[in-house]
Design an enzyme around this catalytic site. Structure first.
Site, PDB file in Angstrom:
ATOM      1  N   ASP A   1      -6.104 -13.948  13.843  1.00  0.00           N
ATOM      2  CA  ASP A   1      -5.607 -12.715  13.227  1.00  0.00           C
ATOM      3  C   ASP A   1      -4.806 -11.954  14.270  1.00  0.00           C
ATOM      4  O   ASP A   1      -5.234 -11.844  15.426  1.00  0.00           O
ATOM      5  CB  ASP A   1      -6.804 -11.865  12.722  1.00  0.00           C
ATOM      6  CG  ASP A   1      -6.379 -10.783  11.730  1.00  0.00           C
ATOM      7  OD1 ASP A   1      -5.484  -9.976  12.060  1.00  0.00           O
ATOM      8  OD2 ASP A   1      -6.958 -10.745  10.628  1.00  0.00           O
TER       9      ASP A   1
ATOM     10  N   SER B   1      -2.580  -6.927  12.808  1.00  0.00           N
ATOM     11  CA  SER B   1      -1.523  -6.014  12.355  1.00  0.00           C
ATOM     12  C   SER B   1      -2.050  -5.061  11.283  1.00  0.00           C
ATOM     13  O   SER B   1      -1.503  -3.988  11.084  1.00  0.00           O
ATOM     14  CB  SER B   1      -0.323  -6.798  11.815  1.00  0.00           C
ATOM     15  OG  SER B   1      -0.719  -7.621  10.729  1.00  0.00           O
TER      16      SER B   1
ATOM     17  N   SER C   1      -2.478 -14.531  -5.850  1.00  0.00           N
ATOM     18  CA  SER C   1      -2.738 -13.268  -6.543  1.00  0.00           C
ATOM     19  C   SER C   1      -2.344 -13.383  -8.006  1.00  0.00           C
ATOM     20  O   SER C   1      -1.409 -14.118  -8.351  1.00  0.00           O
ATOM     21  CB  SER C   1      -1.903 -12.172  -5.875  1.00  0.00           C
ATOM     22  OG  SER C   1      -1.914 -11.005  -6.663  1.00  0.00           O
TER      23      SER C   1
ATOM     24  N   TYR D   1       6.561  -8.937  -2.713  1.00  0.00           N
ATOM     25  CA  TYR D   1       5.209  -9.392  -2.364  1.00  0.00           C
ATOM     26  C   TYR D   1       4.779 -10.517  -3.303  1.00  0.00           C
ATOM     27  O   TYR D   1       4.362 -11.600  -2.886  1.00  0.00           O
ATOM     28  CB  TYR D   1       4.212  -8.226  -2.426  1.00  0.00           C
ATOM     29  CG  TYR D   1       2.770  -8.693  -2.443  1.00  0.00           C
ATOM     30  CD1 TYR D   1       2.212  -9.308  -1.322  1.00  0.00           C
ATOM     31  CD2 TYR D   1       1.967  -8.552  -3.585  1.00  0.00           C
ATOM     32  CE1 TYR D   1       0.898  -9.769  -1.340  1.00  0.00           C
ATOM     33  CE2 TYR D   1       0.657  -9.004  -3.609  1.00  0.00           C
ATOM     34  CZ  TYR D   1       0.127  -9.608  -2.484  1.00  0.00           C
ATOM     35  OH  TYR D   1      -1.164 -10.071  -2.515  1.00  0.00           O
TER      36      TYR D   1
ATOM     37  N   LYS E   1       4.131 -14.779  -2.742  1.00  0.00           N
ATOM     38  CA  LYS E   1       2.952 -15.580  -3.132  1.00  0.00           C
ATOM     39  C   LYS E   1       3.372 -16.756  -4.016  1.00  0.00           C
ATOM     40  O   LYS E   1       2.872 -17.875  -3.855  1.00  0.00           O
ATOM     41  CB  LYS E   1       1.937 -14.705  -3.884  1.00  0.00           C
ATOM     42  CG  LYS E   1       1.266 -13.644  -3.021  1.00  0.00           C
ATOM     43  CD  LYS E   1       0.295 -14.274  -2.046  1.00  0.00           C
ATOM     44  CE  LYS E   1      -0.350 -13.248  -1.136  1.00  0.00           C
ATOM     45  NZ  LYS E   1      -1.131 -13.809  -0.051  1.00  0.00           N
TER      46      LYS E   1
ATOM     47  N   ASN F   1      -8.531  -8.087  -9.232  1.00  0.00           N
ATOM     48  CA  ASN F   1      -8.553  -6.865  -8.409  1.00  0.00           C
ATOM     49  C   ASN F   1      -9.832  -6.774  -7.574  1.00  0.00           C
ATOM     50  O   ASN F   1     -10.836  -6.237  -8.052  1.00  0.00           O
ATOM     51  CB  ASN F   1      -8.421  -5.637  -9.306  1.00  0.00           C
ATOM     52  CG  ASN F   1      -7.048  -5.520  -9.932  1.00  0.00           C
ATOM     53  OD1 ASN F   1      -6.603  -6.418 -10.640  1.00  0.00           O
ATOM     54  ND2 ASN F   1      -6.358  -4.436  -9.674  1.00  0.00           N
TER      55      ASN F   1
ATOM     56  N   ASN G   1      -2.954   2.684  -1.751  1.00  0.00           N
ATOM     57  CA  ASN G   1      -2.131   2.448  -2.948  1.00  0.00           C
ATOM     58  C   ASN G   1      -3.004   2.093  -4.132  1.00  0.00           C
ATOM     59  O   ASN G   1      -2.639   2.324  -5.274  1.00  0.00           O
ATOM     60  CB  ASN G   1      -1.182   1.262  -2.707  1.00  0.00           C
ATOM     61  CG  ASN G   1      -0.202   1.543  -1.609  1.00  0.00           C
ATOM     62  OD1 ASN G   1       0.469   2.563  -1.624  1.00  0.00           O
ATOM     63  ND2 ASN G   1      -0.139   0.652  -0.622  1.00  0.00           N
TER      64      ASN G   1
ATOM     65  N   LEU H   1      -6.383   1.730  -6.676  1.00  0.00           N
ATOM     66  CA  LEU H   1      -7.222   2.716  -7.359  1.00  0.00           C
ATOM     67  C   LEU H   1      -8.550   2.977  -6.640  1.00  0.00           C
ATOM     68  O   LEU H   1      -8.903   4.124  -6.364  1.00  0.00           O
ATOM     69  CB  LEU H   1      -7.492   2.249  -8.797  1.00  0.00           C
ATOM     70  CG  LEU H   1      -8.377   3.189  -9.614  1.00  0.00           C
ATOM     71  CD1 LEU H   1      -7.672   4.524  -9.852  1.00  0.00           C
ATOM     72  CD2 LEU H   1      -8.737   2.552 -10.962  1.00  0.00           C
TER      73      LEU H   1
ATOM     74  N   ASP I   1       3.776  -1.299 -13.427  1.00  0.00           N
ATOM     75  CA  ASP I   1       2.394  -1.482 -13.904  1.00  0.00           C
ATOM     76  C   ASP I   1       2.344  -2.049 -15.318  1.00  0.00           C
ATOM     77  O   ASP I   1       3.133  -1.661 -16.186  1.00  0.00           O
ATOM     78  CB  ASP I   1       1.651  -0.133 -13.913  1.00  0.00           C
ATOM     79  CG  ASP I   1       0.970   0.152 -12.595  1.00  0.00           C
ATOM     80  OD1 ASP I   1       1.017  -0.708 -11.698  1.00  0.00           O
ATOM     81  OD2 ASP I   1       0.375   1.246 -12.463  1.00  0.00           O
TER      82      ASP I   1
END
Ligand code: NAD
Ligand code: UD1
Length: 349
Positions: free
Chosen positions: A34, A37, A127, A151, A155, A187, A206, A208, A307
Site C-alpha cells: 500500500d 495515499s 463495483s 472511476y 473499473k 454499498n 461523499n 451517505l 444518481d
C-alpha cells in the site's frame, strides 16, 4: 496444507484492512502493499491487535514494477486480493488521467508482475458502478455494462483487461491459466465489531453512511438528502448496503472457489456482492436514530447528478458458486459504524 500467502494491495484501506483480519483469522499469511495515499499504517497495527497475528507490510506503489517484482520474488504469494485504487467519483471527473493511471495502469503492472512470477490467482475489487442504465432495479451479472464516470470506466476497463488475459490463456493453452474473480460490490458500510478498524474518509465524506455518522457525532452540521421525489417507496434513493465484514468474507469464499474444480481450467468471472434488497436514505436515517439514540439533522436538497433512483444486487450467483451470502442486517451495520465512529471520532489520526 502449507500456509498460503495472500498479497493484499491496498490492504491499509477501509475494505483491505477488514480483508486482512479475515485472512489472518482464516489461517492465511498476509503481505500488504500500500502506498498510503488514502490510508494510515495505524490500520495495519489495529489488524494485528484484533487478530493477535502479524503481517508483512511494504509501503510501495503497485505501479513501481521493479519493487513489486522484488516483493513477489521474496514472498511465496499464491493469491492476490487487489484493492489498491482511487475511488472518489467526483475527483475522477476532475482528474481522469490520475484515475486511469492509478487504477488501470496500476492493475496492468500488477498483472504483468503476477504473470512473470507465475502467480495467476486474483480477486479484484470491482463495483456495481460498472453497470449501465437499466429499467430493472435488481442487477444481475449479465446486465450490460455502461459506467458513466471515469472511476466507473476505470473499473470496467480493468474487468475487460482481466477477461482478455483469461481468454488469451485459452488460445495459448497454458498449463497454469489465470483464475480471476471480479467482485462487484454494492454499498459497503459498517466496521469491524471491535471498533478498532473502520472507514476513515479524508475531508468531507461523499458517501451517505460516513456523512450520517459525522452529523450524528456533531462533526458536520446537517445531511443533505439528495432528492425526495424519486419513484421509490418514500421518494429517496434506494441502495443495497452491505456490511464490510460480510463483504470481505465473500473474498475468502472467492479464493476457495478459484481453487475448486469449477476453476480447474481457469477463467475470469464476475460476481455481485450485495444483500439483494435495498434501503432508502430515510430508512438509513431512521435506523441510525433508533440504534444510536442521536438525532440526524437533515434537509432535502436537489438530486445529485449521476444518481439512480434505486439499485440493488441479484446475489444468487455468489450464493450458488461462491457459497456466500450476507449474514448481517442494517442494525448490525449501523451499530458497528457508530461503534467505530464513537471510539475514533478523528479516525486513525
Ligand atoms: P480505500 O481508499 O480505503 O483503500 C484503497 C487503498 O489503496 C488505500 O489504502 C490506498 O492508500 C491504496 N492505494 C491507492 N492507490 C495505490 C497504489 N497505486 N499503490 C498502492 N496502494 C494504493 O478504499 P476502499 O473503500 O477500501 O476500497 C477498496 C477497493 O474497493 C477500491 O479499489 C475501490 O475502488 C473498490 N470499491 C470500493 C467501494 C466502497 O464503497 N468503498 C465500492 C466499490 C468498489
Ligand atoms: C457512490 C458512487 C459509486 C461508488 C459508491 C461507493 C456516485 C454517483 N456513485 O454510490 O460510483 O461505487 O459510492 O460506495 O457517487 N446520499 C444523500 N446524501 C449524501 C450522500 C448520499 O442523500 O450526502 C444518497 C444518494 O443520493 C444515494 C444514497 O444516499 O441515494 C447512497 O449514496 P452513496 O453512499 O454516495 O452511494 P452511491 O451513490 O450508491
Amino acid at each position: 496444507m502449507d500456509t498460503q500467502t495472500v498479497l493484499v494491495t491496498g490492504g491499509a484501506g477501509y475494505i483491505g484492512s477488514h480483508a486482512c483480519v479475515e485472512l489472518l483469522q482464516s489461517g492465511y499469511r498476509v503481505v500488504v502493499v500500500d502506498n498510503l495515499s488514502n490510508s494510515k499504517p495505524e490500520s495495519l497495527s489495529r489488524v494485528e491487535q484484533i487478530t493477535g497475528k502479524s503481517l508483512s507490510f511494504y509501503q510501495d506503489d503497485i505501479r513501481d514494477k521493479k519493487t513489486l517484482a522484488e516483493i513477489f520474488a521474496k514472498e511465496p504469494v499464491t493469491t492476490v486480493m487487489h484493492f489498491a485504487g482511487l475511488k472518489a467519483v467526483g475527483e475522477s471527473c476532475e482528474q481522469p488521467l490520475n484515475y486511469y493511471h492509478n487504477n488501470v495502469y496500476g492493475t496492468m503492472v500488477l498483472a504483468e508482475v503476477m504473470n512473470e512470477a507465475n502467480v495467476k490467482q486474483l480477486v479484484f475489487s470491482s463495483s456495481a458502478t460498472v453497470y449501465g442504465e437499466s429499467t430493472a432495479v435488481q442487477y444481475s451479472e449479465n446486465f450490460p455494462l455502461g459506467p458513466i464516470n471515469p472511476y466507473g470506466r476505470s473499473k470496467a476497463m480493468i474487468e475487460d483487461i482481466l477477461r482478455d488475459l483469461s481468454t488469451a490463456d485459452n488460445i495459448i493453452q497454458t498449463k497454469s491459466p489465470w483464475k480471476i474473480a471480479l467482485l462487484r460490490y454494492f454499498n459497503p458500510i459498517g466496521a469491524h465489531e471491535s471498533g478498532l478498524i473502520g472507514e476513515d474518509p479524508n475531508g468531507i465524506p461523499n458517501n451517505l453512511m460516513p456523512y450520517v455518522s459525522q452529523v450524528a457525532i456533531g462533526k458536520l452540521a446537517q445531511l443533505s438528502v439528495f432528492g425526495d421525489d424519486y419513484p421509490t417507496r418514500d421518494g429517496t434513493g434506494v441502495r443495497d448496503y452491505i456490511h464490510v465484514v460480510d463483504l470481505v468474507k465473500g473474498h475468502t469464499k472467492a479464493i476457495a472457489a478459484l481453487e475448486s474444480e469449477k476453476f480447474k481450467s481457469g477463467g475470469c468471472k464476475a460476481y455481485n456482492l450485495g444483500a439483494g434488497r435495498g434501503y432508502s436514505v430515510f430508512e438509513i436515517i431512521e435506523t441510525f436514530e433508533r440504534v444510536t439514540g442521536r438525532k440526524v439533522n437533515y434537509k432535502i436538497a436537489p438530486r445529485r447528478a449521476g444518481d439512480l433512483a434505486e439499485c440493488f444486487a441479484n446475489p444468487e450467483l455468489a450464493l450458488k458458486e461462491l457459497d456466500w451470502k450476507v449474514e448481517k442486517n442494517l442494525d448490525d451495520m449501523v451499530t458497528d459504524a457508530w461503534n467505530w465512529q464513537t471510539k475514533n471520532p478523528q479516525g486513525y489520526a
